[in-house]
Scaffold this motif. Structure first.
Motif, PDB file in Angstrom:
ATOM      1  N   ASN A   1       0.814  -1.091  -0.015  1.00 63.77           N
ATOM      2  CA  ASN A   1       0.063   0.149  -0.148  1.00 63.77           C
ATOM      3  C   ASN A   1       0.894   1.184   0.081  1.00 63.77           C
ATOM      4  O   ASN A   1       0.298   2.421   0.414  1.00 63.77           O
ATOM      5  CB  ASN A   1      -1.017  -0.046   1.206  1.00 63.77           C
ATOM      6  CG  ASN A   1      -1.723  -0.986   1.027  1.00 63.77           C
ATOM      7  OD1 ASN A   1      -2.641  -1.501   0.158  1.00 63.77           O
ATOM      8  ND2 ASN A   1      -2.221  -1.740   2.281  1.00 63.77           N
ATOM      9  N   GLY A   2       2.060   1.153  -0.115  1.00 66.98           N
ATOM     10  CA  GLY A   2       3.052   2.353  -0.178  1.00 66.98           C
ATOM     11  C   GLY A   2       3.098   3.136  -1.381  1.00 66.98           C
ATOM     12  O   GLY A   2       2.585   2.532  -2.687  1.00 66.98           O
ATOM     13  N   LEU A   3       3.137   4.415  -1.277  1.00 68.23           N
ATOM     14  CA  LEU A   3       3.360   5.332  -2.512  1.00 68.23           C
ATOM     15  C   LEU A   3       4.288   6.665  -2.262  1.00 68.23           C
ATOM     16  O   LEU A   3       4.555   6.648  -1.091  1.00 68.23           O
ATOM     17  CB  LEU A   3       2.095   5.445  -3.083  1.00 68.23           C
ATOM     18  CG  LEU A   3       0.944   6.429  -2.159  1.00 68.23           C
ATOM     19  CD1 LEU A   3       1.209   7.822  -2.022  1.00 68.23           C
ATOM     20  CD2 LEU A   3      -0.468   6.005  -2.280  1.00 68.23           C
ATOM     21  N   THR A   4       4.400   7.116  -3.270  1.00 69.96           N
ATOM     22  CA  THR A   4       5.479   8.523  -3.181  1.00 69.96           C
ATOM     23  C   THR A   4       4.461   9.682  -3.191  1.00 69.96           C
ATOM     24  O   THR A   4       3.657   9.754  -4.217  1.00 69.96           O
ATOM     25  CB  THR A   4       6.824   8.499  -3.787  1.00 69.96           C
ATOM     26  OG1 THR A   4       7.193   7.289  -3.672  1.00 69.96           O
ATOM     27  CG2 THR A   4       7.308   9.711  -3.839  1.00 69.96           C
ATOM     28  N   VAL A   5       4.342  10.632  -2.359  1.00 71.88           N
ATOM     29  CA  VAL A   5       3.575  11.804  -2.637  1.00 71.88           C
ATOM     30  C   VAL A   5       4.376  13.040  -2.874  1.00 71.88           C
ATOM     31  O   VAL A   5       5.559  13.224  -2.253  1.00 71.88           O
ATOM     32  CB  VAL A   5       2.637  11.974  -1.438  1.00 71.88           C
ATOM     33  CG1 VAL A   5       1.734  13.314  -1.523  1.00 71.88           C
ATOM     34  CG2 VAL A   5       1.848  10.712  -1.022  1.00 71.88           C
TER      35      VAL A   5
ATOM     36  N   MET B   1      10.107  18.850   4.528  1.00 72.99           N
ATOM     37  CA  MET B   1      10.007  17.880   5.559  1.00 72.99           C
ATOM     38  C   MET B   1      10.125  16.567   4.477  1.00 72.99           C
ATOM     39  O   MET B   1       9.455  16.734   3.316  1.00 72.99           O
ATOM     40  CB  MET B   1       8.800  17.797   6.087  1.00 72.99           C
ATOM     41  CG  MET B   1       8.832  16.671   7.167  1.00 72.99           C
ATOM     42  SD  MET B   1       7.227  16.676   8.304  1.00 72.99           S
ATOM     43  CE  MET B   1       6.029  16.228   6.709  1.00 72.99           C
ATOM     44  N   PHE B   2      10.782  15.407   4.829  1.00 73.47           N
ATOM     45  CA  PHE B   2      10.628  14.319   4.068  1.00 73.47           C
ATOM     46  C   PHE B   2       9.930  13.250   4.742  1.00 73.47           C
ATOM     47  O   PHE B   2      10.022  13.287   5.959  1.00 73.47           O
ATOM     48  CB  PHE B   2      12.041  13.845   3.593  1.00 73.47           C
ATOM     49  CG  PHE B   2      13.014  13.948   4.215  1.00 73.47           C
ATOM     50  CD1 PHE B   2      13.836  12.828   4.968  1.00 73.47           C
ATOM     51  CD2 PHE B   2      13.979  14.905   4.410  1.00 73.47           C
ATOM     52  CE1 PHE B   2      14.671  12.454   5.730  1.00 73.47           C
ATOM     53  CE2 PHE B   2      15.109  14.984   5.213  1.00 73.47           C
ATOM     54  CZ  PHE B   2      15.444  13.786   5.817  1.00 73.47           C
ATOM     55  N   ASN B   3       9.445  12.372   4.095  1.00 73.16           N
ATOM     56  CA  ASN B   3       8.587  11.226   4.627  1.00 73.16           C
ATOM     57  C   ASN B   3       9.462  10.034   4.349  1.00 73.16           C
ATOM     58  O   ASN B   3       9.745   9.839   3.117  1.00 73.16           O
ATOM     59  CB  ASN B   3       7.210  11.252   3.989  1.00 73.16           C
ATOM     60  CG  ASN B   3       6.308  10.060   4.385  1.00 73.16           C
ATOM     61  OD1 ASN B   3       6.895   8.826   3.825  1.00 73.16           O
ATOM     62  ND2 ASN B   3       5.234  10.224   5.098  1.00 73.16           N
TER      63      ASN B   3
ATOM     64  N   VAL C   1      11.306  15.019  10.021  1.00 72.99           N
ATOM     65  CA  VAL C   1      11.106  13.768   9.120  1.00 72.99           C
ATOM     66  C   VAL C   1       9.698  12.882   9.744  1.00 72.99           C
ATOM     67  O   VAL C   1       9.616  12.914  10.808  1.00 72.99           O
ATOM     68  CB  VAL C   1      12.416  12.872   9.371  1.00 72.99           C
ATOM     69  CG1 VAL C   1      11.777  11.487   8.559  1.00 72.99           C
ATOM     70  CG2 VAL C   1      13.536  13.449   9.112  1.00 72.99           C
ATOM     71  N   GLU C   2       9.150  12.387   8.659  1.00 70.86           N
ATOM     72  CA  GLU C   2       7.717  11.964   8.704  1.00 70.86           C
ATOM     73  C   GLU C   2       8.119  10.496   8.465  1.00 70.86           C
ATOM     74  O   GLU C   2       8.509  10.311   7.434  1.00 70.86           O
ATOM     75  CB  GLU C   2       6.544  12.686   8.161  1.00 70.86           C
ATOM     76  CG  GLU C   2       5.342  11.729   8.109  1.00 70.86           C
ATOM     77  CD  GLU C   2       3.967  12.678   7.522  1.00 70.86           C
ATOM     78  OE1 GLU C   2       3.419  13.407   7.830  1.00 70.86           O
ATOM     79  OE2 GLU C   2       4.294  12.492   6.059  1.00 70.86           O
ATOM     80  N   LEU C   3       7.625   9.586   9.515  1.00 74.21           N
ATOM     81  CA  LEU C   3       7.830   8.170   9.251  1.00 74.21           C
ATOM     82  C   LEU C   3       6.289   7.771   8.907  1.00 74.21           C
ATOM     83  O   LEU C   3       5.420   8.179   9.713  1.00 74.21           O
ATOM     84  CB  LEU C   3       8.365   7.340  10.359  1.00 74.21           C
ATOM     85  CG  LEU C   3       9.651   7.748  10.595  1.00 74.21           C
ATOM     86  CD1 LEU C   3      10.191   7.094  11.976  1.00 74.21           C
ATOM     87  CD2 LEU C   3      10.700   7.574   9.501  1.00 74.21           C
ATOM     88  N   TRP C   4       6.132   6.627   8.078  1.00 71.05           N
ATOM     89  CA  TRP C   4       4.716   6.172   7.652  1.00 71.05           C
ATOM     90  C   TRP C   4       4.816   4.820   7.383  1.00 71.05           C
ATOM     91  O   TRP C   4       5.621   4.251   6.763  1.00 71.05           O
ATOM     92  CB  TRP C   4       4.519   6.898   6.141  1.00 71.05           C
ATOM     93  CG  TRP C   4       3.219   6.258   5.623  1.00 71.05           C
ATOM     94  CD1 TRP C   4       2.005   6.099   6.327  1.00 71.05           C
ATOM     95  CD2 TRP C   4       2.720   5.961   4.395  1.00 71.05           C
ATOM     96  NE1 TRP C   4       1.134   5.616   5.210  1.00 71.05           N
ATOM     97  CE2 TRP C   4       1.614   5.548   4.218  1.00 71.05           C
ATOM     98  CE3 TRP C   4       3.604   6.205   3.282  1.00 71.05           C
ATOM     99  CZ2 TRP C   4       0.912   5.240   2.944  1.00 71.05           C
ATOM    100  CZ3 TRP C   4       3.221   5.943   1.890  1.00 71.05           C
ATOM    101  CH2 TRP C   4       1.498   5.328   2.002  1.00 71.05           C
ATOM    102  N   GLN C   5       4.070   4.057   8.277  1.00 70.44           N
ATOM    103  CA  GLN C   5       3.751   2.782   8.073  1.00 70.44           C
ATOM    104  C   GLN C   5       2.583   2.580   7.313  1.00 70.44           C
ATOM    105  O   GLN C   5       1.492   2.844   7.750  1.00 70.44           O
ATOM    106  CB  GLN C   5       3.849   2.213   9.263  1.00 70.44           C
ATOM    107  CG  GLN C   5       3.554   0.414   9.409  1.00 70.44           C
ATOM    108  CD  GLN C   5       3.625  -0.095  10.467  1.00 70.44           C
ATOM    109  OE1 GLN C   5       4.067   0.227  11.695  1.00 70.44           O
ATOM    110  NE2 GLN C   5       3.241  -1.347  10.594  1.00 70.44           N
TER     111      GLN C   5
END
Length: 121
Positions: free
Chosen positions: A47-51, A70-72, A115-119
């Motif tokens: 379900n990952g993607l780049t925004v 900011m990077f994710n 930095v934003e972390l996304w799971q």
């Protein structure tokens, strides 16, 4: 018409690129080499993607960092990654936020970048 197909990299200035790369390697498991870290599209979760998303100039979303960006980073274990970052001296910012498309957490790295972390869900 030619069109953009994706994000080819994140490039930013660092006070000490080698030391910052080592910090990310040690605390988030990034394989950082001479030219940074390579991410294979196949390593992204289902379900990952780049925004790509510009924010309004007056947005406070990047605070408490004074940077205009900011990077994710996508992670496989948000809680574990945040613990590793904190153990390495990173400053956690806010609480974990759960959305239908995944969970988010934030930190300030040793050079003041938010930095934003996304799971992904």
């Amino acid at each position: 018409m030619a069109k953009v197909l994706g994000v080819g990299g994140i490039f930013f200035k660092s006070q000490n690129p080698k030391l910052l790369g080592q910090w990310y390697r040690d605390h988030l498991g990034m394989e950082v080499g001479e030219y940074g870290a390579d991410f294979s599209p196949g390593a992204m979760p289902e379900n990952g993607l780049t925004v790509w998303c510009p924010f309004a100039e007056e947005s406070e979303y990047f605070q408490p960092s004074a940077r205009s960006y900011m990077f994710n980073l996508v992670v496989d274990d948000l809680a574990g990654a945040l613990c590793q970052v904190e153990a390495g001296g990173g400053e956690l910012v806010g609480e974990i936020v759960k959305e239908s498309y995944g969970q988010f957490g934030w930190f300030i790295d040793p050079e003041g970048n938010k930095v934003e972390l996304w799971q992904p869900a």
